[in-house]
Structures are given as C-alpha cells and as structure tokens.
Design an enzyme around this catalytic site. Structure first.
Site, mmCIF file in Angstrom:
data_model
loop_
_atom_site.group_PDB
_atom_site.id
_atom_site.type_symbol
_atom_site.label_atom_id
_atom_site.label_comp_id
_atom_site.label_asym_id
_atom_site.label_seq_id
_atom_site.Cartn_x
_atom_site.Cartn_y
_atom_site.Cartn_z
ATOM 1 N N GLU A 208 -61.502 -54.656 -102.098
ATOM 2 C CA GLU A 208 -61.322 -54.893 -100.547
ATOM 3 C C GLU A 208 -59.935 -55.604 -100.139
ATOM 4 O OE1 GLU A 208 -63.352 -52.734 -99.475
ATOM 5 O OE2 GLU A 208 -65.106 -53.039 -100.712
ATOM 6 N N ASP A 347 -56.758 -45.329 -99.704
ATOM 7 C CA ASP A 347 -57.677 -45.053 -100.859
ATOM 8 C C ASP A 347 -57.533 -43.657 -101.518
ATOM 9 O OD1 ASP A 347 -59.545 -47.338 -100.397
ATOM 10 O OD2 ASP A 347 -60.584 -46.306 -98.848
#
Length: 534
Positions: A208, A347
C-alpha cells in the site's frame, strides 16, 4: 479526458529518465471460494493480465531490450503462480473459457436489440474471436507455465529486461504491524523471492506504499536499498529519489500527473468509448462482448466490441502518454536545474484484467518512449545513475484514500485493527513458548529442530494481517468475504496456539497439518528466524 493528438515520434532526446513500475498483488485465494470472490479472481487476472504481460516482456527481451520496467511481484502472488493446485485450476479455467467462447460462437437465439453487443450476430462474432484467444492461451500455458511462473520471471531478470521488486510475506500493512512480525515478514519475503527467482531484490514495493517513520532503518538492515511511496509522501516533489532520514535507503515517489494520465479515481485511458467494457457481461456465457460506448450508456444498449476501433485508440493513447512524459521530464528538469526522474506506477492488474487493451498499450509505449528520445530505466538504474536528491523526513503515509492510514486504521475497520493486534500477540506468545521448549529439549549448543506447528501459527497470523482485508472492507468491495477471511485465519491461529499453550502437542500438530492443506504457501517460512523478544 481530453487527449492530445500531437505526434510522439520525435526522436529529439529529452533530459532525465523515465521509470515504469508495476505492482503485482492479489491476496491468497487458493482453497478459499471460487465465485464471485475467490479463485476466479486469480484465474481472471492470470489469463487477462499475467499471461499477456509475460508474453509482451518475452518479446521485448528477445529483441535484447533491457532495463524496461521495474516489476513488483508480491510473495503471495508468486506462491500462487507456482502452486500445483493453482496451476491445475488455471488450466481448467482456460479450458472452461474456451468452452464458453464456443457456446457464444454458436449462439442463435436472443432478444437483444440488433446492433447491440448482446445481439446474436454480435455474440457469434465475439465468441469466435474469444475462442481463438482462449486456444492461444491454453497452448501457451501448456508450453511455458506448467512448471510455474518463477522460471519465466527468472529468465526476464536474467536477461536484464526487468528489475524485480520484492515485499513482505502476505502483504501486511507494515506501519500497524508488531515490529518483530514486520521484520520477520520482510526478511522471509525477500528470501522467498531469492529462492524463486535466483535474485534477492534490493528494492521493494511496500504494501500500500505505506510508511511510518523509522521503517527505513528496518529496510537498511534487511538489505533493501530503495522503495516506493506515493507522490504526496514526498510533498509532491517526485523529480528525484530521496534518501530517507539518516540512511542510504532511497524513497522513489509516484508522479501523479503522469500516472493519473493512464488511471485515476475519475478518469484515464481505460474509460475511452472504444475499449472493452469491464462491467458488461453476456449473461449466457459470462463473456464481455461490449465496448464502453459511453459513460452513461446502459449495459443493454452498449455497442459491440470492435478490435480495430480499440487498436486505433491504443495508438492515440500511446502518443499522448509519450508526449506527456517528454513534457514532464523537460519541465521537471528545468524546475530543479538538473536532469529529472519521472516514475509512473500502477497495479499490474490494470493491464489486461481491468483494461483489456492494457498489455498492447504497454508494449507499444515501451517501444515508443526510446524512439521518442526518452531514456527508460529501472529504479535501480535511476539510483545508480544518481537521480537522487537530498535526504527527506517522510510523514506517515500510504497511497490509499487521503494518502494516510485511514483505509487500514479508520473507524470502518476498527474491529479488524483490534483483531490483528490480538492475533499478533497470541501468535508471538505461542511461538516464543514453542521455541523455548524446543531449546530446552536439545543439548546445549545443538540446533533446534524446525517446528511445523510454530511455522503454521505464523503463516496463519500473516494471512490474518493481510492489508487486503481492511482495504476491501473500507472500500465496500466484497467486504463480507474480507471479514470472513480475516476471522478465518485468526481462528486458525488461535486454535493451533491454544492447543499448544494447553500442552496438547499432538492436537496442535494435527490442527497445523489440517490448516496447512488450505494455507500451505511459503513452505520455507521458518519460525526459528522470528526475531527474539526485545
């Protein structure tokens, strides 16, 4: 968004370096449900993203193109791509995809309006294309992937095409983690990557992009020389990597102006009308036959997917992105008075899973950037070339909403925060006791035997602490599944630890073996390497 149509083919060199960073992560999904959340998520991502991405990188590597991207592969994804159960499941999924495509190709009936994506003639044409694509992936999977993903990724690292980033086991939110578990998860994660890929990463994608002051010292001790943060963590100035605190560990920040050109909370290329619509399904086969058409067009009115139209849009967006990178490098270099470094980070699952055309776009961008005079390199290249500025003190941060920790520590997930702390304490107490008993049972100086019970306690604990579960709850994305998974692994930890603490060693061994059949990832995890209590 408004897309520039200016040519990006100019070969005039621009100052500085551009780095593309991809972060590949899914939670551990094997043996934990199929649909709508579970193994299907893994197999969809594998088929739509991981297979095409490796295909692209292998093509570029065959042309001796080097130092193209920095690719983060979390240990939990690597474990699934190598797992025999998952490999069998993936082959079955690809075969089922081919069957669904054959069914679509033979469609005759339907009440959808002519000219829409679900009209019989459109579904037949789409099914024929999907059948050919499914057959290609089945053949490729049989030829290249049957021994897992690690050999393929190792070859790309060996060829110098990619720099691999590692990460801690099971992707925990590190700032909220007990320091002993934080250190253990990181070191075991790096060791796992070294065993799989033949290269121990010197850089990581922190789960994260989360950071807490002082974590850089743990990174330095583990041999990590650089890591990713989001742009606001560097106070918006991402033109250079920055050593953190009094260490030599460099934080590289994501350039949001460039990254958001592709994907942002509100806009980006994947929403273009020509691209395949992710959310519109053909109910008979589960295939996705529509193009976006328009943001406010109902699913039943979406137009059929047109590969030629999508291909033209890819070229437009490649040109736009290359132009954006050139302008950003020029502007940032002028601003800081020296060649700048621009990092775009995403991502990995965006490319193919969420955005069907993403792998094609990636390949063309990686060819177009050097042709347009942009130096492309990895994070390791940037560090070695001196794209590093003055030291910085980073604030507590992440790349989540608000760029702080609220997604993983806010009111919505307060119960999971409490659960995680309690499970961590239970596990550490149980493992410490097991190690103490093991030491007392062997002669002084003799090696302590490995303990599969203690190993499984730590394995289930790390799965409990996965950052995916609070993220999914905070975002209301399969929140019930996320809570179920967190509590399931917490229950496993408590059950095994409880049996061990009460002296029922045989019961603990039986429970650990049972849970290992579902959660047997990270086979090299060794509780003996857990740092001792302070």
């Amino acid at each position: 968004m408004t897309v520039s149509t200016r040519s990006a083919t100019s070969g005039t060199p621009v100052p500085g370096m551009f780095t593309l960073v991809l972060h590949t992560h899914l939670p551990w999904l094997a043996h934990h449900g199929r649909w709508p959340v579970g193994e299907e998520w893994l197999y969809q991502s594998w088929s739509a993203c991981y297979l095409p991405l490796v295909r692209v990188l292998r093509r570029l590597a065959a042309e001796d193109r080097r130092n193209l991207i920095t690719l983060g592969i979390t240990p939990v994804v690597a474990a699934q791509l190598d797992d025999p159960y998952c490999l069998d499941g993936m082959e079955h999924w690809l075969t089922n995809w081919r069957l669904r495509a054959a069914e679509a190709a033979g469609t005759r009936d339907g009440d959808a309006a002519p000219g829409t994506a679900s009209a019989p003639e459109a579904i037949r044409a789409f099914g024929a294309r999907e059948y050919a694509e499914a057959q290609t992936e089945l053949d490729e999977f049989a030829a290249l992937w049957r021994h897992g993903g690690s050999p393929l990724l190792r070859a790309l690292v060996d060829a110098g095409t990619v720099e691999l980033l590692g990460g801690p086991l099971a992707h925990p939110f590190q700032p909220l983690l007990n320091p002993r578990l934080r250190d253990f998860a990181l070191r075991e994660g790096l060791a796992d990557a070294g065993a799989r890929f033949g290269h121990t990463p010197t850089g990581i994608w922190a789960p994260e992009c989360a950071y807490a002051p002082g974590m850089e010292r743990g990174y330095a001790a583990a041999g990590v020389g650089h890591f990713m943060v989001d742009g606001p963590s560097l106070h918006g100035d991402t033109a250079l990597g920055r050593p953190v605190g009094d260490t030599d560990v460099v934080a590289f920040g994501r350039d949001l102006q460039v990254s958001y050109r592709v994907w942002s909370p509100k806009s980006g290329y994947p929403g273009h009308a020509a691209y395949r619509d992710f959310h519109t399904y053909h109910h008979g086969t589960g295939l996705k036959p529509a193009r976006v058409t328009g943001r406010n067009v109902p699913s039943e009115d979406k137009a059929p997917y047109d590969p030629e139209r999508a291909d033209a849009a890819v070229d437009t967006h490649v040109a736009d992105f290359v132009d954006m990178v050139r302008r950003r490098l020029t502007a940032e270099s002028e601003r800081i008075g020296r060649p700048a470094h621009v990092v775009a980070a995403f991502d990995t699952e965006l490319f193919g899973h969420w955005w069907y055309e993403g792998p094609i776009w990636l390949e063309r961008v990686l060819r177009a950037l050097p042709a347009a005079g942009v130096q492309v390199g990895t994070l390791a290249d940037a560090r070695a070339a001196g794209y590093v500025g003055t030291p910085v003190e980073l604030p507590p941060s992440s790349w989540g909403s608000g760029k702080d920790w609220q997604v993983w520590s806010g009111e919505q997930v307060a119960d999971l925060v409490v659960l995680n702390a309690e499970v961590a304490d239970t596990a550490l107490s149980a493992v410490d006791k097991a190690m103490e008993q093991a030491r007392s049972a062997v002669p002084l100086g003799a090696p302590i035997p490995r303990d599969p019970v203690a190993d499984q306690i730590l394995r289930e604990t790390l799965l409990t602490l996965s950052s995916d579960w609070p993220f999914m709850v905070s975002k209301d994305s399969a929140a019930d599944y996320a809570r179920y998974r967190a509590h399931l692994h917490a229950h496993a930890t408590r059950e095994i630890a409880g049996a061990l603490a009460s002296g029922r060693r045989e019961v603990a061994e039986r429970l650990a073996a049972g849970w290992s059949r579902a959660d047997g990832l990270f086979g090299a995890l060794d509780a003996r390497r857990l740092p001792p209590p302070c």
